[in-house]
Design an enzyme around this catalytic site. Structure first.
Site, PDB file in Angstrom:
ATOM      1  N   HIS A 180       0.848  -1.206   0.000  1.00 22.72           N
ATOM      2  CA  HIS A 180       0.000   0.000   0.000  1.00 22.72           C
ATOM      3  C   HIS A 180       0.883   1.256   0.000  1.00 22.72           C
ATOM      4  CE1 HIS A 180      -3.183   2.725   1.258  1.00 22.72           C
ATOM      5  NE2 HIS A 180      -4.050   1.748   1.428  1.00 22.72           N
ATOM      6  N   GLU A 280      -0.907   1.310  -5.273  1.00 23.81           N
ATOM      7  CA  GLU A 280      -0.695   0.058  -4.569  1.00 23.81           C
ATOM      8  C   GLU A 280      -0.529  -1.109  -5.534  1.00 23.81           C
ATOM      9  OE1 GLU A 280      -3.819  -0.301  -1.578  1.00 23.81           O
ATOM     10  OE2 GLU A 280      -4.222   1.847  -1.875  1.00 23.81           O
TER      11      GLU A 280
END
Length: 306
Positions: A180, A280
């Protein structure tokens, strides 16, 4: 990991490390790297990288000014590890969802304490490996048995993460995941993501409808999209550009909370949405993975120069 003619030498004990030191930041243990060519900070909780930059350069990762470093609390910024599921459990495919016994988003890896496996150093690069044994200790949240090994490779050229999942259970294991990555920008309205043009994405803000992407991705408010693409990307901001090269991924998540959601987020200043974005590297939505007993899958990303 990337090949190199300067293979880092194995350190047998912390006393032999030249550039890596233990530190306590807030209430968490971290490895702080001060190499002549670069610097980085890596927390054992969550195997969470919060800082990386070559010497003399500004930070390559975005970290919230109000991030808190507390046991059991996810750190806002850097590169959280979403594993063994990504996002809302109820939005995962049935094969992934049936293993989840929690309503928490993004799995338990980002708040779990990982084990230091190895530190290798030389004059050019550093490689650090951390592991998480997802065993019966996590049975209240998830049904499965797997080993996650996350290896970080740092050099003046950039940083690379490789997250390898091995199924240790007897039955097939379905899981979703993401690295992320939070990236900084001087101005989100003058920032664009190149490399996703002409792919489809799920717009999670519009009833999870599929939509086509034409040209670069721009930001004009809250953005939360799952792209059906694992292509290399270029992130262009007024402060410069970065390349993200994925491995083992056919999905990419692009996220910015926008002004309204920013006010509701924890550990996130109200105006911080203007100076960050998340891109991400993922195995999300239809890109979830299934492993038979003993099989492994590696999800990775190289964050490098333009």
């Amino acid at each position: 990991m990337s090949e190199s003619s300067h293979r880092p030498s194995r350190a047998l004990s912390p006393g032999q490390w030249s550039f890596t030191r233990w530190a306590t930041i807030g209430h968490l243990e971290a490895l702080v790297i001060q190499h002549p060519l670069f610097r980085a900070t890596l927390f054992l909780q969550g195997a969470h990288l919060t800082h990386f930059a070559p010497s003399g350069e500004s930070e390559w990762l975005w970290l919230s000014d109000t991030a808190r470093f507390e046991p059991g609390r996810a750190i806002r910024g850097g590169i959280p590890v979403c594993w063994p599921w990504f996002g809302d459990p109820q939005r995962n495919p049935p094969e992934v969802r049936k293993r989840i016994h929690s309503d928490k988003a993004h799995g338990f890896a980002r708040t779990a304490l990982w084990k230091l496996e190895d530190v290798r150093e030389n004059a050019h690069e550093i490689e650090i490996s951390l592991s998480l044994d997802a065993n019966e200790d996590f049975a209240e949240e998830w049904r499965g048995r797997a080993l996650a090994l996350l290896t970080f490779h740092f050099s003046v050229r950039g940083c690379q993460l490789a997250l390898t999942t091995t199924n240790l259970s007897e039955e097939p294991l379905a899981f979703s995941q993401a690295l992320h990555t939070y990236l900084p920008t001087p101005d989100i309205t003058r920032t664009r993501v190149l490399g996703l043009g002409y792919s489809q994405y799920i717009d999670t803000l519009d009833n999870w409808e599929y939509k086509p992407q034409e040209g670069p991705v721009y930001f004009d408010g809250e953005t939360d999209r799952i792209y059906e693409s694992g292509e290399p990307l270029k992130i262009v901001t007024p402060g410069g550009s970065r390349r993200l090269t994925p491995v083992g991924s056919d999905s990419t998540v692009v996220w910015n909370p926008g002004p309204e959601k920013a006010r509701a987020l924890s550990d996130f200043p109200d105006s911080a949405w203007k100076t960050m974005l998340c891109v991400e590297t993922a195995n999300a939505a239809g890109d979830y993975r299934v492993l038979n007993n003993g099989q492994s899958h590696t999800l990775g990303v190289l964050i490098g120069r333009k």
